[in-house]
Design an enzyme around this catalytic site. Structure first.
Site, PDB file in Angstrom:
ATOM      1  CB  SER A 107      40.137  22.122   9.043  1.00  0.00           C
ATOM      2  OG  SER A 107      39.100  22.561   9.968  1.00  0.00           O
ATOM      3  CE  LYS A 114      42.317  24.584   8.124  1.00  0.00           C
ATOM      4  NZ  LYS A 114      42.682  25.956   8.954  1.00  0.00           N
ATOM      5  CG  HIS A 125      37.633  25.649   6.993  1.00  0.00           C
ATOM      6  ND1 HIS A 125      38.259  26.136   8.017  1.00  0.00           N
ATOM      7  CD2 HIS A 125      36.821  24.420   7.333  1.00  0.00           C
ATOM      8  CE1 HIS A 125      37.652  25.222   8.963  1.00  0.00           C
ATOM      9  NE2 HIS A 125      36.876  24.305   8.460  1.00  0.00           N
ATOM     10  CG  ASN A 126      40.846  28.726   9.172  1.00  0.00           C
ATOM     11  OD1 ASN A 126      40.520  27.788   8.980  1.00  0.00           O
ATOM     12  ND2 ASN A 126      42.084  28.990   9.729  1.00  0.00           N
ATOM     13  CD  GLU A 154      37.200  27.772  12.630  1.00  0.00           C
ATOM     14  OE1 GLU A 154      37.932  28.564  13.837  1.00  0.00           O
ATOM     15  OE2 GLU A 154      37.596  27.123  11.909  1.00  0.00           O
TER      16      GLU A 154
END
Length: 477
Positions: free
Chosen positions: A129, A183, A186-187, A190
């Site tokens: 990232s 990940k 995480h997105n 986001e």
């Protein structure tokens, strides 16, 4: 012949910058692309940054690598990734490592890891990232896969990663799909973070009739406090940007139609499978979807009545502070839900993920890097078994202190007809957690009525069913 420490195949922007990052940090890098022009242009443009070995074929590429060979694949997720792996496998030997550093679906990573392990190869699904800049200057890196592979790969990834207080933003997440799962979440966070910032902007503009630049000033000020983050920082810059063609604020000439590449949807789908309520992430994902429903929006504008009033704001600074507090509280909810999802998957798949370590490696390099990730790291250091981030003493106090402002903002938005789905759903989630009773009791009774799904009582153990079609007596199921 000089052998490369690591190889990168797939030299679009992310792969190109990642290869440059390796070279800048002293590693000899073999580089390959399906169309050799990109490989040649990389070396022509940036060959002075370090040691590159250009390879026109996969055979040359694999031969150029020191053993055990480490290959980083940077191509489109799905079929293209499988195609590259299938081409590499016959050229590799037992103990070699393939790293998929793209945004892959974690279940694909689990499948690939199992298949390649049977052939004696290590497969590492690694989240990366930070976008183009992070890939070049130091991303946050989330590698999964066999722990044995990290002995070879870890020192390389840690060296090229971002650093915060001298600590690399890279750690071995766990087996098989763990890295890509983290990940993905995480997105998803986001998505929620960006939607919440968008709603804050929308409320400030609608409520105070401010220009984008004036709101940019507010965000720049917020970035000096608890909300300090990469996304708040770039929001201020975007809102100050003037369109060269029209002289209008750039944000006003961009169509209000948000795109997405799929990781938000993956996060929500996974949460549904795991039974984890990620309401903030879901609302953010749906908000992007509704922004793209252009025909429906156009049809609704002339038909659906709003019956909405005007904002009644007596104190400008007070409203700005209310929005700031609501934004902070809603952000905490989004992160809490994301970490709950990580824990649920860790339990489901036996990954043993350290949530505190995930917060630590997100402090730098990545898109959601923020000051309060230090606080999240500390929360999991205090109690690695936290049932939810919201009950950590620091976050409980911080969010509780902003609840009144949060309620005022959600209510004002509803009364004025300004959509704020992420703010509102985050507040509802908070209230659901702290509620003494939820209407789920009625839902369970309904389920028992039409489907004999049974229920549990609050006063005695066991499972029960009411004979709704009979004499309505209760029987133990």
């Amino acid at each position: 012949m000089t052998h490369a420490h690591i190889g990168v195949t797939g030299l679009a922007v992310m792969g190109r910058n990642l290869a440059r990052n390796f070279a800048r940090n002293g590693f000899t890098v073999a580089v390959h692309n399906r169309s050799p022009q990109k490989m040649h242009s990389l070396i022509e443009d940036h060959g002075s940054e370090g040691n590159f070995i250009g390879c026109e074929t996969l055979e040359e590429f694999v031969t150029a690598l020191a053993k055990p060979r480490t290959v980083v694949v940077m191509v489109q997720a799905g079929g293209p990734t499988d195609a590259v792996i299938d081409s590499l496998v016959p050229l590799l030997e037992r103990g070699d490592i393939i790293v998929d550093a793209g945004n892959a679906l974690y279940t694909d990573t689990m499948r690939r890891e199992k298949d390649l392990a049977a052939q004696g190869l290590h497969f590492v699904g690694s989240g990366v990232s930070g976008g183009e800049e992070g890939a070049l200057l130091g991303p946050s890196i989330m590698p999964g896969g066999p722990a044995e592979s990290y002995a070879t790969l870890g020192p390389i990834l840690e060296k090229i990663s971002a650093k915060v207080d001298g600590v690399p933003c890279c750690v071995h997440v766990g087996p098989d799909g763990a890295g890509h799962f983290v990940k993905m979440v995480h997105n998803g966070i986001e998505y929620a973070d960006m939607q919440l910032i968008g709603e804050a902007y929308h409320l400030l503009r609608a409520g105070l009739d401010l220009t984008p630049a004036q709101i940019g000033d507010i965000f720049a000020q917020w970035n000096k406090g608890d909300l300090e983050s990469f996304l708040i920082e770039i929001t201020a810059e975007v809102l100050h940007q003037v369109d060269a063609r029209t002289g209008a604020p750039l944000v006003d000439v961009i169509r209000d139609e948000a795109g997405q590449k799929g990781t938000g949807r993956w996060t929500v789908k996974s949460a549904l499978d795991l039974g984890v309520p990620v309401t903030g992430i879901a609302e953010a994902t749906f908000a992007r979807a509704i922004s793209s429903q252009l025909a429906q929006r156009e049809a609704a504008r002339g038909v659906l009545a709003g019956n909405a009033g005007d904002f009644h704001i007596g104190n400008r600074d007070g409203f700005v502070e209310d929005v700031r507090l609501a934004l902070y509280a809603s952000k905490v909810v989004a992160y809490a839900q994301g970490f709950d999802q990580i824990q649920a998957a860790s339990d489901e798949f036996g990954w043993n993920i350290d949530r505190g370590a995930m917060a630590r490696i997100w402090r730098g390099g990545c898109i959601i890097r923020a000051r309060f990730l230090n606080r999240i790291t500390e929360a999991y250091e205090r109690n690695p078994e936290l049932p939810t981030l919201l009950v950590d003493p620091y976050f409980a106090d911080e969010v509780s202190g902003g609840v009144s402002a949060w309620r005022r903002v959600a209510a004002q938005a509803a009364l004025a007809g300004v959509p704020a789905p992420a703010f509102s759903s985050s507040l509802a989630y908070y209230d659901s957690l702290r509620a003494e009773r939820l209407p789920a009791a009625l839902i369970q009774a309904q389920r028992d009525f039409f489907g004999a799904h049974t229920y549990k009582r609050i006063d005695v153990p066991g499972t029960f069913h009411t004979l709704w079609s009979g004499d309505r007596s209760e029987v133990e199921a």
